[in-house]
Design an enzyme around this catalytic site. Structure first.
Site, PDB file in Angstrom:
ATOM      1  N   LYS A   1     -12.953 -49.059 -45.939  1.00 48.63           N
ATOM      2  CA  LYS A   1     -11.806 -48.534 -46.692  1.00 48.63           C
ATOM      3  C   LYS A   1     -12.224 -47.304 -47.502  1.00 48.63           C
ATOM      4  O   LYS A   1     -13.415 -47.100 -47.751  1.00 48.63           O
ATOM      5  CB  LYS A   1     -11.320 -49.598 -47.683  1.00 48.63           C
ATOM      6  CG  LYS A   1     -10.690 -50.833 -47.077  1.00 48.63           C
ATOM      7  CD  LYS A   1     -10.371 -51.839 -48.182  1.00 48.63           C
ATOM      8  CE  LYS A   1      -9.833 -53.145 -47.611  1.00 48.63           C
ATOM      9  NZ  LYS A   1      -8.483 -53.022 -47.022  1.00 48.63           N
TER      10      LYS A   1
ATOM     11  N   ASP B   1      -8.531 -60.166 -52.655  1.00 44.06           N
ATOM     12  CA  ASP B   1      -8.147 -60.443 -51.273  1.00 44.06           C
ATOM     13  C   ASP B   1      -8.298 -61.934 -50.925  1.00 44.06           C
ATOM     14  O   ASP B   1      -8.231 -62.324 -49.772  1.00 44.06           O
ATOM     15  CB  ASP B   1      -8.979 -59.565 -50.325  1.00 44.06           C
ATOM     16  CG  ASP B   1      -8.267 -59.259 -49.014  1.00 44.06           C
ATOM     17  OD1 ASP B   1      -7.035 -59.458 -48.948  1.00 44.06           O
ATOM     18  OD2 ASP B   1      -8.946 -58.860 -48.048  1.00 44.06           O
TER      19      ASP B   1
ATOM     20  N   ARG C   1      -6.761 -62.035 -40.686  1.00 43.91           N
ATOM     21  CA  ARG C   1      -6.159 -62.795 -39.585  1.00 43.91           C
ATOM     22  C   ARG C   1      -7.220 -63.496 -38.753  1.00 43.91           C
ATOM     23  O   ARG C   1      -6.965 -64.528 -38.141  1.00 43.91           O
ATOM     24  CB  ARG C   1      -5.284 -61.856 -38.736  1.00 43.91           C
ATOM     25  CG  ARG C   1      -6.037 -60.775 -38.008  1.00 43.91           C
ATOM     26  CD  ARG C   1      -5.145 -59.625 -37.585  1.00 43.91           C
ATOM     27  NE  ARG C   1      -4.698 -58.834 -38.731  1.00 43.91           N
ATOM     28  CZ  ARG C   1      -3.915 -57.762 -38.638  1.00 43.91           C
ATOM     29  NH1 ARG C   1      -3.491 -57.339 -37.469  1.00 43.91           N
ATOM     30  NH2 ARG C   1      -3.563 -57.095 -39.722  1.00 43.91           N
TER      31      ARG C   1
HETATM   32 ZN    ZN Z   1      -8.309 -58.270 -46.281  1.00 46.75          ZN
HETATM   33 MN    MN Z   2      -9.038 -55.917 -44.668  1.00 49.00          MN
END
Ligand code: ZN
Ligand code: MN
Length: 500
Positions: free
Chosen positions: A276, A287, A350
């Site tokens: 990121k 998160d 995911r």
């Molecule tokens: Zn994440």
């Molecule tokens: Mn991520």
């Protein structure tokens, strides 16, 4: 919970300590106990109301120092608006508004829980107590220089004067465990990532044993044996090993199918090799908001001895760039046997959920599974921070979640799933790929998860916009909001408890 705010209930006759808080509706009317407590100060309110143009709108306040005619050092009048417009969640808000007027000093406070037509209902008084505690919560553990006044947490000893003390206490007993659950979730989200990494998170979840939850921790060896290649692929780039934690509360009938909650617990998400940008990367300590919610929820259910069998499962990893980190192009085999081509290592949540969802579906055969995940930035583009995204393969479950969302104020908005979107994650080299194109990013993420729930009734809540950094509300001024605890607790209470 070690709260700086103590809340208790007293009879109207004992309502005399400290700052006085009263309610009034848009006609400036109040009940008998309020009039008695106010004495001559009632005139002061009328005058002040006239000069300040105080209209007693819902959640507005009139704050009077050293009011004439009573010994209270301060009088706070909370407007409730038009009585017929009041919704259940408004009482939580009124509690929050009260706590928002208090400061870091140790105050004695008396709240007269009465409306113009008489004493508030016990559950209404309980909601005010909950609102006070929720709003007073502040995460300041790491501030060594706490100033008096605005920087410290609110400290107060609040007595809520009610018509029936025993009934109010009874109504608040389960509610305060729910507040504790929300605060547990907020704490976990707020903690810095050097303190809260997968093993430490698992250790904290283990503390639920104290309220009667069975806690099982799967380490890397156990997860390898189960074939959780999707979760382990994410975890392999960190020196801090991943964990899956299974929490079980068996308060329902023996052998009855459980309800199940699954949380994404990425304790820190750098994005991995698909790293990121630096801007706001510190927010990625949050998160794990889905996993935090599941822990808080399991606390609430167990502590109030909910008559339900519930499973909470959280996948805990740290997503780091490293010589051993997984690469875009890698193909991993999930526990379900489906192979996954890694397109973007930042689409890691995911992958974690794929294995935990599959594990829960197969091992517990639950009535339903609800997963919570700070999954996509795209959900914020779609819904802002007012609603969580809801995706489901089951209309009944989706409708129930929508209804309890409105009741609790933790709102959800249903988004679509469908075969057209499913095609967007077909991989040319494996069964599925972990990222689609930019368009419909939240939907393709949900579509990915759906491939790992089999036929289980399932709902996915994308809480990227609601779990952390959402705008402050009347009942939350903390960065970590604890979103989802009250929502899912209500889902269980309303629809899945065997007997009351
Ligand atoms: Zn994440
Ligand atoms: Mn991520």
């Amino acid at each position: 919970m070690s709260d700086a705010v103590k809340v208790g209930f007293v009879p109207f006759s004992a309502a005399s300590r400290g700052i006085l808080v009263v309610f009034c509706d848009d006609t400036l009317k109040s009940g008998a106990a309020t009039r008695k407590a106010l004495g001559k100060a009632a005139d002061t309110i009328k005058r002040a109301a006239a000069t300040n143009a105080f209209k007693a709108k819902s959640g507005s306040t009139l704050d009077i120092l050293a009011p004439e005619g009573i010994k209270a050092p301060r009088l706070i009048v909370v407007g409730i608006g038009k009585p017929s417009d009041i919704k259940e969640k408004d009482f939580l808000k009124f509690g929050g508004v009260i706590a928002g007027k208090l400061n870091a000093g140790s105050d004695a406070v008396t709240v007269i829980a009465e409306l113009a037509d008489g004493a508030m209902q016990p559950d209404t008084a309980a909601a005010i107590a909950s609102g006070i505690r929720l709003r007073a919560y502040k995460f300041d553990r790491y501030k060594t220089k706490k100033k008096d006044g605005e920087n410290g947490a609110v400290r107060a000893d609040v007595s809520i004067a009610v018509g029936d003390v025993a009934a109010a206490k009874k109504a608040f007993a389960p509610e305060q465990h729910i507040v504790d659950g929300v605060i547990i979730a907020r704490e976990l989200v707020n903690e810095p990532p050097n303190v809260l990494y997968p093993e430490e998170f698992a250790r904290r979840a283990s503390q639920l044993k104290k309220v009667g939850v069975d806690v099982e921790i799967l380490d890397v060896k156990a997860m390898t044996k189960l074939g959780m290649g999707a979760l382990l692929g994410v975890a392999q780039g960190s020196t801090r090993p991943g964990r899956t934690v299974i929490m079980r509360w068996n308060g329902g009938k023996k052998g009855e199918q459980p309800v199940a909650f699954v949380g994404k617990g990425v304790c820190f998400d750098t994005g991995g090799i698909s790293i990121k940008g630096a801007a706001n990367m510190e927010d990625m300590k949050g998160d794990m908001g889905g996993a935090a919610c599941v822990v808080g929820l399991m606390h609430a259910l167990a502590a109030r001895k909910a008559k339900v069998n519930a499973v909470g499962a959280i996948g805990l990893v740290e997503n780091m760039p490293d010589g051993n980190a997984q690469r875009p192009g890698d193909i991993v085999t999930s526990m379900s046997g489906q192979t996954i081509e890694i397109i973007n290592t930042d689409a890691e949540g995911r992958l974690v959920l794929a294995d935990v969802l599959w594990y829960v579906a197969k091992k517990f055969k639950p009535k339903f599974m609800v997963d919570l995940a700070t999954l996509t930035g795209a959900i914020m583009v779609a819904l802002g921070t007012e609603h969580a995204g809801l995706f489901s393969n089951n209309d009944e479950l989706a409708e129930r979640l929508t209804k309890v969302g409105i009741e609790t104020g933790e709102r959800v908005w249903r988004m679509p799933l469908g075969p057209e979107y499913d095609k967007m994650i077909d991989s040319q080299f494996a069964d599925v790929k972990n990222a689609g194109a930019r368009n419909g990013g939240s939907i393709t993420a949900a579509q990915f998860l759906q491939r790992f729930v089999d036929d289980t009734p399932w709902a996915h809540l994308d809480i990227a916009g609601t779990a952390m950094g959402a705008p402050k509300t009347d009942i939350n001024h903390s960065w970590g909001s604890g979103y989802g605890v009250r929502l899912l607790e209500r889902l269980v209470t309303e629809y899945y408890e065997t007997t009351k």
